[in-house]
Enzyme design. Structure first.
Site, PDB file in Angstrom:
ATOM      1  N   ASN A 135      -2.574  -0.112   6.621  1.00 35.60           N
ATOM      2  CA  ASN A 135      -2.173  -1.407   7.199  1.00 35.60           C
ATOM      3  C   ASN A 135      -1.201  -2.180   6.303  1.00 35.60           C
ATOM      4  OD1 ASN A 135      -4.005  -2.117   5.262  1.00 35.60           O
ATOM      5  ND2 ASN A 135      -5.304  -3.369   6.571  1.00 35.60           N
ATOM      6  N   LYS A 152       0.813  -1.229   0.000  1.00 39.34           N
ATOM      7  CA  LYS A 152       0.000   0.000   0.000  1.00 39.34           C
ATOM      8  C   LYS A 152       0.848   1.281   0.000  1.00 39.34           C
ATOM      9  CE  LYS A 152      -4.093  -2.194   1.968  1.00 39.34           C
ATOM     10  NZ  LYS A 152      -5.248  -2.012   2.864  1.00 39.34           N
ATOM     11  N   TYR A 167     -12.334  -1.992  -4.776  1.00 32.77           N
ATOM     12  CA  TYR A 167     -12.891  -2.289  -3.444  1.00 32.77           C
ATOM     13  C   TYR A 167     -14.426  -2.215  -3.461  1.00 32.77           C
ATOM     14  CZ  TYR A 167      -8.417  -2.269  -0.833  1.00 32.77           C
ATOM     15  OH  TYR A 167      -7.175  -2.575  -0.309  1.00 32.77           O
ATOM     16  N   GLU A 214      -9.694  -9.920  -8.410  1.00 37.79           N
ATOM     17  CA  GLU A 214      -8.641  -8.953  -8.090  1.00 37.79           C
ATOM     18  C   GLU A 214      -7.422  -9.109  -9.013  1.00 37.79           C
ATOM     19  OE1 GLU A 214      -7.892  -9.139  -3.859  1.00 37.79           O
ATOM     20  OE2 GLU A 214      -9.797  -8.151  -3.416  1.00 37.79           O
ATOM     21  N   HIS A 226      -2.360  -5.774   1.375  1.00 44.27           N
ATOM     22  CA  HIS A 226      -3.691  -6.341   1.131  1.00 44.27           C
ATOM     23  C   HIS A 226      -3.529  -7.748   0.580  1.00 44.27           C
ATOM     24  CE1 HIS A 226      -7.767  -6.825  -0.507  1.00 44.27           C
ATOM     25  NE2 HIS A 226      -7.170  -7.291  -1.587  1.00 44.27           N
TER      26      HIS A 226
HETATM   27  P1  CMP Z   1      -7.749  -4.534   3.085  1.00 41.15           P
HETATM   28  O1  CMP Z   1      -7.308  -5.901   3.437  1.00 41.15           O
HETATM   29  O2  CMP Z   1      -7.059  -3.854   1.967  1.00 41.15           O
HETATM   30  O3  CMP Z   1      -9.323  -4.565   2.753  1.00 41.15           O
HETATM   31  C1  CMP Z   1     -10.174  -3.449   2.954  1.00 41.15           C
HETATM   32  C2  CMP Z   1      -9.509  -2.315   3.627  1.00 41.15           C
HETATM   33  O4  CMP Z   1     -10.324  -1.328   4.200  1.00 41.15           O
HETATM   34  C3  CMP Z   1      -8.724  -2.850   4.816  1.00 41.15           C
HETATM   35  O5  CMP Z   1      -7.610  -3.608   4.385  1.00 41.15           O
HETATM   36  C4  CMP Z   1      -8.370  -1.565   5.547  1.00 41.15           C
HETATM   37  O6  CMP Z   1      -7.197  -0.967   5.054  1.00 41.15           O
HETATM   38  C5  CMP Z   1      -9.544  -0.637   5.182  1.00 41.15           C
HETATM   39  N1  CMP Z   1     -10.331  -0.299   6.363  1.00 41.15           N
HETATM   40  C6  CMP Z   1     -10.417   0.928   6.895  1.00 41.15           C
HETATM   41  N2  CMP Z   1     -11.207   0.931   7.966  1.00 41.15           N
HETATM   42  C7  CMP Z   1     -11.637  -0.328   8.138  1.00 41.15           C
HETATM   43  C8  CMP Z   1     -12.467  -0.965   9.095  1.00 41.15           C
HETATM   44  N3  CMP Z   1     -13.047  -0.310  10.099  1.00 41.15           N
HETATM   45  N4  CMP Z   1     -12.679  -2.293   8.962  1.00 41.15           N
HETATM   46  C9  CMP Z   1     -12.097  -2.988   7.949  1.00 41.15           C
HETATM   47  N5  CMP Z   1     -11.298  -2.423   7.004  1.00 41.15           N
HETATM   48  C10 CMP Z   1     -11.057  -1.119   7.110  1.00 41.15           C
END
Ligand code: CMP
Length: 140
Positions: A112, A9, A49, A126, A115
């Site tokens: 985070n 990311k 997404y 994806e 992904h």
């Molecule tokens: P990712 O695995 O990329 O899939 C969806 C993304 O939404 C997740 O990681 C987070 O980076 C983002 N996200 C932000 N807020 C939330 C939340 N409250 N719960 C889950 N995903 C979140």
């Protein structure tokens, strides 16, 4: 043999840490079958997404994922979806286990670090979102 989509990311690229993540991936024996850097528009991030459209974090998520370049990869191998999710750790880095990528490099639930696809159907969508068949190593 299974494949999954992995993303490094934007904040990791901004910090110059993408090589560290790629090293961890290789050290854990994952096969990288395709890889490239892309900078999504907000609209493209929203299409990627799409399952999160309507959720409270969707706006922030698409804003963030289009804020800078990302590295997208296809990882291949037995049970790779589960193995990559396990190496990533919990979505929220503060809840991720020691030694996972999100624990090591994640900032918060939004930023985070990485992904991964959550199921074979999601992985198929994806992977095809970012890669044509010609861009993916076929294992021969
Ligand atoms: P990712 O695995 O990329 O899939 C969806 C993304 O939404 C997740 O990681 C987070 O980076 C983002 N996200 C932000 N807020 C939330 C939340 N409250 N719960 C889950 N995903 C979140």
């Amino acid at each position: 043999m299974q494949s999954t989509l992995a993303i490094i990311k934007p904040e990791i690229l901004k910090k110059g840490l993408s090589g560290k993540i790629i090293s961890i991936i290789e050290e854990h024996g994952f096969r990288i079958s395709a890889m490239k850097m892309v900078h999504l528009t907000k609209d493209q991030a929203g299409r990627f997404y799409h399952v999160h459209r309507g959720k409270f974090f969707f706006e922030e998520l698409t804003q963030y994922m289009s804020s800078g370049p990302i590295i997208v990869m296809v990882l291949s191998g037995d049970n790779v979806i589960e193995r990559w999710r396990s190496l990533m750790g919990a979505t929220d880095p503060s809840k991720a286990k020691e030694g996972t990528i999100r624990k090591l490099y994640g900032t918060d639930i939004q930023r985070n670090a990485v992904h991964g696809s959550d199921a074979p159907e999601t992985a198929a969508f994806e992977i095809s979102f970012f890669f044509s068949k010609m861009e993916i190593e076929n294992g021969s």
